[in-house]
Design a protein around this motif. Structure first.
Motif, mmCIF file in Angstrom:
data_model
loop_
_atom_site.group_PDB
_atom_site.id
_atom_site.type_symbol
_atom_site.label_atom_id
_atom_site.label_comp_id
_atom_site.label_asym_id
_atom_site.label_seq_id
_atom_site.Cartn_x
_atom_site.Cartn_y
_atom_site.Cartn_z
ATOM 1 N N SER A 144 43.320 -18.773 22.909
ATOM 2 C CA SER A 144 42.929 -20.179 22.839
ATOM 3 C C SER A 144 42.477 -20.625 24.223
ATOM 4 O O SER A 144 42.721 -19.946 25.210
ATOM 5 C CB SER A 144 44.101 -21.030 22.359
ATOM 6 O OG SER A 144 45.079 -21.111 23.362
ATOM 7 N N SER A 145 41.782 -21.766 24.255
ATOM 8 C CA SER A 145 41.298 -22.258 25.549
ATOM 9 C C SER A 145 41.248 -23.774 25.535
ATOM 10 O O SER A 145 41.367 -24.402 24.483
ATOM 11 C CB SER A 145 39.901 -21.711 25.826
ATOM 12 O OG SER A 145 38.983 -22.322 24.956
ATOM 13 N N GLY A 146 41.055 -24.362 26.725
ATOM 14 C CA GLY A 146 40.805 -25.793 26.827
ATOM 15 C C GLY A 146 42.006 -26.641 26.472
ATOM 16 O O GLY A 146 41.980 -27.405 25.511
ATOM 17 N N ARG B 123 33.289 -34.192 23.410
ATOM 18 C CA ARG B 123 33.051 -32.771 23.686
ATOM 19 C C ARG B 123 33.731 -32.407 24.996
ATOM 20 O O ARG B 123 33.563 -33.102 26.007
ATOM 21 C CB ARG B 123 31.558 -32.480 23.773
ATOM 22 C CG ARG B 123 31.277 -30.992 24.019
ATOM 23 C CD ARG B 123 29.896 -30.579 23.567
ATOM 24 N NE ARG B 123 28.873 -31.360 24.252
ATOM 25 C CZ ARG B 123 27.679 -31.664 23.717
ATOM 26 N NH1 ARG B 123 27.362 -31.264 22.501
ATOM 27 N NH2 ARG B 123 26.808 -32.361 24.405
ATOM 28 N N SER B 124 34.496 -31.304 24.972
ATOM 29 C CA SER B 124 35.206 -30.857 26.170
ATOM 30 C C SER B 124 34.203 -30.395 27.222
ATOM 31 O O SER B 124 33.279 -29.645 26.924
ATOM 32 C CB SER B 124 36.132 -29.692 25.801
ATOM 33 O OG SER B 124 36.537 -29.015 26.969
ATOM 34 N N GLU C 128 37.357 -34.886 31.634
ATOM 35 C CA GLU C 128 37.654 -33.806 30.690
ATOM 36 C C GLU C 128 36.712 -33.807 29.492
ATOM 37 O O GLU C 128 36.420 -32.761 28.934
ATOM 38 C CB GLU C 128 39.083 -33.960 30.143
ATOM 39 C CG GLU C 128 40.171 -33.831 31.176
ATOM 40 C CD GLU C 128 40.415 -32.388 31.607
ATOM 41 O OE1 GLU C 128 40.283 -31.474 30.766
ATOM 42 O OE2 GLU C 128 40.720 -32.193 32.787
ATOM 43 N N SER D 247 45.616 -26.848 22.407
ATOM 44 C CA SER D 247 44.498 -26.030 22.874
ATOM 45 C C SER D 247 43.603 -25.750 21.672
ATOM 46 O O SER D 247 44.028 -25.895 20.520
ATOM 47 C CB SER D 247 44.999 -24.733 23.502
ATOM 48 O OG SER D 247 45.666 -23.962 22.533
ATOM 49 N N HIS E 174 34.980 -28.456 29.532
ATOM 50 C CA HIS E 174 35.378 -27.115 29.974
ATOM 51 C C HIS E 174 34.848 -26.014 29.073
ATOM 52 O O HIS E 174 34.423 -24.974 29.549
ATOM 53 C CB HIS E 174 36.898 -27.016 30.068
ATOM 54 C CG HIS E 174 37.440 -28.001 31.044
ATOM 55 N ND1 HIS E 174 37.208 -27.897 32.385
ATOM 56 C CD2 HIS E 174 38.152 -29.141 30.858
ATOM 57 C CE1 HIS E 174 37.773 -28.932 33.006
ATOM 58 N NE2 HIS E 174 38.344 -29.702 32.097
ATOM 59 N N ASN E 175 34.915 -26.228 27.755
ATOM 60 C CA ASN E 175 34.479 -25.145 26.862
ATOM 61 C C ASN E 175 33.458 -25.612 25.819
ATOM 62 O O ASN E 175 33.156 -24.856 24.890
ATOM 63 C CB ASN E 175 35.691 -24.481 26.193
ATOM 64 C CG ASN E 175 36.462 -25.470 25.327
ATOM 65 O OD1 ASN E 175 36.019 -26.607 25.142
ATOM 66 N ND2 ASN E 175 37.582 -25.042 24.791
ATOM 67 N N ASN E 176 32.963 -26.849 25.992
ATOM 68 C CA ASN E 176 31.938 -27.373 25.081
ATOM 69 C C ASN E 176 32.372 -27.517 23.631
ATOM 70 O O ASN E 176 31.533 -27.751 22.766
ATOM 71 C CB ASN E 176 30.654 -26.525 25.137
ATOM 72 C CG ASN E 176 29.828 -26.903 26.340
ATOM 73 O OD1 ASN E 176 29.773 -28.074 26.704
ATOM 74 N ND2 ASN E 176 29.226 -25.910 26.967
ATOM 75 N N ARG E 177 33.668 -27.397 23.361
ATOM 76 C CA ARG E 177 34.129 -27.589 21.975
ATOM 77 C C ARG E 177 34.221 -29.097 21.691
ATOM 78 O O ARG E 177 34.613 -29.873 22.563
ATOM 79 C CB ARG E 177 35.504 -26.926 21.781
ATOM 80 C CG ARG E 177 35.501 -25.405 21.986
ATOM 81 C CD ARG E 177 35.055 -24.636 20.760
ATOM 82 N NE ARG E 177 35.951 -24.769 19.630
ATOM 83 C CZ ARG E 177 36.943 -23.927 19.345
ATOM 84 N NH1 ARG E 177 37.199 -22.887 20.135
ATOM 85 N NH2 ARG E 177 37.688 -24.102 18.267
ATOM 86 N N GLU F 294 40.548 -19.881 19.474
ATOM 87 C CA GLU F 294 39.261 -19.179 19.521
ATOM 88 C C GLU F 294 38.781 -18.950 18.094
ATOM 89 O O GLU F 294 39.582 -18.637 17.209
ATOM 90 C CB GLU F 294 39.400 -17.840 20.248
ATOM 91 C CG GLU F 294 39.607 -17.976 21.753
ATOM 92 C CD GLU F 294 38.482 -18.745 22.464
ATOM 93 O OE1 GLU F 294 37.325 -18.662 22.019
ATOM 94 O OE2 GLU F 294 38.790 -19.432 23.453
#
Ligand code: NDP
Ligand code: CA
Length: 317
Positions: A21-23, A154-155, A126, A312, A157-160, A315
């Motif tokens: 996972s990320s962000g 939209r984040s 963020e 988070s 950091h990871n564009n999610r 993925e």
């Protein structure tokens, strides 16, 4: 004779078979108690009026927010948006949206500061704003006095992307049917927003959803079941605090009115369980920490406790 301020700890959630996972980001949900209602309507019989003054409460509310520094902050019963929360939090890097209730009960209180409503703040460093809409909840197609703010972010950091809604459903016993209808309307409107606006192709995944609110409903109510069983794949984050991972906390609000004591779970952070993971949850204060006069008090400015969760993005497979 003032009990010490509560110290709440984050409980980290460890689960087997975790995928990547990320962000990481932090979400706070809180009914802050409208100033006009606290002083003029609520009758908290064991709370001194001085503790309810705005000059005392505003610093305690801001302190609770700044101790946790959420990236996304969802508030209900905000009747000091334009003169306090919007400017103060803008100075700390938050952007925000506010939706007043059409017929706020605050307006019935002498010397009120305007209508109360829901407010959603996000940390600009963020998240980037994609869209925000204010909605009025309907019941059987008839508009009601309850509202929601829905913001698409939209984040950085990871564009999610993530879609967050904040709401405050109708209060009091006897209105279970109305809360259920309002919850269904919110779910329906969210489904349209999440699917249509940002996922035009049927193959692309829907935007993960977070719904924060004072639902004024205990977990056995119909509106709770509607959220658990909706097709949006939502789960309630605070269940992670329990031993079995499937029980809500014993209370999110605890107060004493002339009619008696009210200790119940009414506030929730719902999250899309397929795309978001709960990393940590802020624990609840004990009965002893809350004290015999319950809430609000000189130590804590609202009758509702704040809920704070770290999430988070899972993925994609
Ligand atoms: P709700 O019934 O949802 O409750 C309003 C507030 O009262 C909430 O913030 C709630 O707090 C609090 N509350 C809940 N229980 C109690 C209690 N026992 N004692 C004191 N406060 C309590 O409000 P509505 O949105 O239905 O609005 C009701 C008011 O709005 C009416 O009083 C009326 O004046 C006004 N109104 C006017 C209309 C008009 O045409 N002029 C139309 C509709 C409403 P919590 O959520 O924390 O429990
Ligand atoms: Ca209230």
């Amino acid at each position: 004779d003032r009990p010490p301020r509560f110290h709440r700890k984050f409980i980290h959630i460890h689960e087997d078979g975790r995928s990547a996972s990320s962000g990481h980001f932090r979400v706070m949900q809180w009914n802050i108690l409208a100033q006009a209602l606290g002083e003029g309507m609520d009758s908290f019989v064991h709370c001194p009026l001085e503790a309810l003054s705005w000059s005392q409460r505003k610093y305690l509310i801001l302190e609770e927010i700044l101790i946790h520094r959420p990236h996304i902050l969802c508030l209900q019963e905000v009747d000091h948006y334009f003169d306090t929360f919007q400017p103060v939090l803008a100075g700390l890097g938050y952007c925000s949206h506010f939706c007043p209730k059409p017929w706020s009960p605050c307006l019935d209180v002498e010397g009120n500061n305007g209508p109360d409503g829901c407010a959603l703040f996000y940390d600009q460093s963020e998240f980037e704003l994609l869209d925000s809409v204010n909605i009025r909840l309907s019941a059987m197609r008839i508009p009601t006095n309850q509202v929601a703010v829905v913001t698409m972010l939209r984040s950085r950091h990871n564009n999610r992307s993530v879609c967050i809604a904040v709401t405050h459903l109708k209060a009091r016993a006897g209105w279970e049917w109305l809360r259920s209808a309002q919850g269904s309307d919110l779910l329906r409107q969210l489904q349209n927003l999440v699917q249509q606006r940002h996922s035009p192709s049927p193959a692309s995944q829907d935007v993960p959803l977070l719904v924060c609110g004072d639902f004024n409903a205990v977990p056995s109510e119909e509106v709770y079941r509607r959220f658990t069983s909706s097709l949006l794949g939502l789960d309630s984050a605070y269940k992670k605090l329990s031993q079995d991972g499937s029980t809500e906390p014993a209370y999110t609000t605890w107060k004493i009115r002339p009619t008696g004591e009210c200790c119940s779970t009414l506030d929730y952070i719902w999250y899309a369980k397929d795309s978001l993971r709960v990393e940590a949850v802020l624990d609840m204060p004990t009965e002893e920490q809350i004290g015999p006069n319950r809430l609000p008090s000189y130590n804590y400015p609202s009758d509702h406790l704040s809920l704070v969760c770290d999430f988070s993005f899972k993925e994609r497979e």
